[in-house]
Each structure stands twice: as structure tokens, then as C-alpha cells.
Design an enzyme around this catalytic site. Structure first.
Site, PDB file in Angstrom:
ATOM      1  NE  ARG A   1      37.629  44.566  83.221  1.00  0.00           N
ATOM      2  CZ  ARG A   1      37.572  43.573  83.851  1.00  0.00           C
ATOM      3  NH1 ARG A   1      38.531  43.228  84.932  1.00  0.00           N
ATOM      4  NH2 ARG A   1      36.825  42.415  83.729  1.00  0.00           N
TER       5      ARG A   1
ATOM      6  CB  CYS B   1      33.446  43.446  90.042  1.00  0.00           C
ATOM      7  SG  CYS B   1      33.415  41.793  90.551  1.00  0.00           S
TER       8      CYS B   1
END
Length: 275
Positions: free
Chosen positions: A172, A232
Site C-alpha cells: 500500500r 496509516c
């Protein structure tokens, strides 16, 4: 009380008047149901999915100080409580609860090392059902020095005053994996470092400590002696990195909107590939 406590220590403290134990599990399944089936004696359930700004367009963002204080009072937490958090989530969500409690004025807060899995593996006592504690006064208060906004993160692109550390998976972070949220671009904040939150734990689910924990940050190119802000997907595993930094004496901040905000904003630059 240390920031990280052992199962042995917690067992010895159960029943003391000022101690409050919170199950801070947030999972895709029924965390509340799991709590009712079995929990550490005396624990109450902290619903992190509900303890957020539910009117915000972003997931898991901080609630108002008034809402937070109200929920803590309902759980029987008050000013002066010693609070121990645990979870059985793969994302170690007790760290998010730790970050929130400290932001909203609770300072004697710890995380149970190894969580509920270690407690059960050691054959320690559990109980079922719900536990209700009488309401106590929890002062409405907030300190945002450990919280970063979108504008602050944009300003940091130029100043580079804080190291930005991203807790998401390498896929990611680099953009080789699509973001799971609709309308959110892949990639990362330019200049940020990638420290996948799982690197902060031993194989048995306990926290790395000391030199081993410091090495996890250093291996990601992070200097724990300098200012850090963590990010995050939605602020949950960023809190894991913030707690890890805390164990090393670094009071890292958390970008609350995280990539769900940055990645969906057309005005923000996005980087792909390795850091």
C-alpha cells in the site's frame, strides 16, 4: 504504572479500587460479542468504532472532547483512574485507545503486553457477560499537541520538521496495491518512511522492546531521537507506531486523517515506489 504491563502484573492488580481494565478490540467481526463471551475479569468494553466523530467523512477520526468524556464516564472511568488496555485485534487497536485517552486527558494509561491472546494462552481466569461500573467524573479536556491536521502535514512537506512514518503494508505504501477505500489514490506522502506496524512485535504477539524496538525504527530509516509524526490508512495502526516510539522516549504525533484523507484530496501530492 509502566506504559507496557505484563499479564502477571495485571493479574496481581485486579480488584484494586483505582484500576480500570478496558477491552479495546476493534475487528471486522463482533468485538462486543467476543467480549461478552470471554474477557479479563473486571474489564469493560470500549467500542472504538462508535468512539469516533461519526459525522465526519473520514473513518475513525477523533470525537469531540465532550463525547469522549461522556463515554468514559459511562464506562466507569474517572479522573485519577489507572487504565490498562488490551485487545485481540491483528491491528493491535489498544494502541489507538491509548492515543485517544492521552489526547483527552488520561495520563496513567498502559497496554497489556501480548493482549488477550497471551492472557488466555497462560490459562489465566476469564469471565463472560457484561460488566457495568458506576459513573465517575471524567473531566472534559483535550490536548492536540500530539495530533496533526492536513494543513500541518502539508506544511511539513516544506519544513520537514517532523519525520513522517507510515504504518501501512509495503504494497500500500509503494502503491503496488490499490487502496481499499473508494476514491483514495495509491501511494504515500512524499518524503515519508515505511515502517509496517507488524515489525514492532515479536512472533508471540508481544512488543519488541529496547534495542530490538529501536532497530525496527532504524531499519526503516527513522531516527527516534528526532520528531516523528505517524500515519496509516485511518489513524489506527499509526497509533501503534506512536506507542512504539513512546516506549523509546519519543512522543510522536499522529496524523489523524491519515491516508484516507491525504489520498482522497486532489490538492495533495502523492508518491509511489519505495521511500
Amino acid at each position: 504504572m509502566d506504559a507496557l504491563v505484563t499479564t502477571e502484573w495485571l493479574e496481581s492488580q485486579i480488584g484494586t479500587n483505582d484500576l480500570r481494565i478496558l477491552d479495546a478490540t476493534m475487528i471486522e467481526g463482533d468485538a462486543a460479542g467476543d467480549y461478552e463471551a470471554a474477557h479479563i475479569p473486571g474489564a469493560v468494553f470500549l467500542d472504538l468504532k462508535e468512539l469516533a466523530d461519526t459525522a465526519a467523512p473520514l473513518p475513525n477520526t477523533l470525537p469531540s472532547a465532550e463525547k469522549f468524556a461522556s463515554r468514559m464516564q459511562t464506562l466507569g472511568l474517572g479522573d485519577g483512574s489507572r487504565i490498562v488496555l488490551y485487545d485481540h485485534s491483528p491491528h493491535h487497536t489498544s494502541a489507538r485507545a491509548w492515543f485517544m485517552l492521552r489526547t483527552f486527558g488520561a495520563h496513567d494509561v498502559a497496554i497489556l503486553d501480548g493482549g488477550f491472546a497471551k492472557w488466555q494462552a497462560e490459562g489465566r481466569e476469564t469471565q463472560g457477560g457484561k460488566r457495568q461500573l458506576r459513573h465517575r467524573h471524567f473531566t472534559v479536556w483535550a490536548d492536540d499537541k500530539g495530533v496533526r491536521t492536513l494543513d500541518q502535514m502539508k506544511a511539513n512537506l516544506d519544513s520537514q520538521a517532523e519525520q513522517v512514518v507510515d504504518a501501512r503494508s509495503p504494497g500500500r505504501f509503494t502503491g503496488t496495491e490499490a487502496d481499499p477505500r473508494a476514491g483514495v489514490e495509491p501511494g504515500h506522502i512524499p518524503g515519508s518512511k515505511n515502517l509496517y506496524f507488524t515489525a514492532l512485535f515479536n512472533d508471540d504477539g508481544t512488543w519488541k522492546q529496547g534495542d530490538a524496538l529501536k532497530a525496527a525504527f532504524e531499519d526503516a530509516g527513522v531516527d527516534v531521537s528526532k520528531p516523528i509524526v505517524t500515519t496509516c490508512g485511518s489513524g489506527v495502526t499509526a497509533s501503534v507506531l506512536a506507542f512504539g516510539a513512546h516506549l523509546l522516549g519519543n512522543e510522536a504525533a499522529v496524523y489523524d486523517g491519515s491516508w484516507s484523507e491525504w489520498g482522497a484530496d486532489p490538492s495533495t501530492p502523492k508518491a509511489t515506489g519505495a521511500a
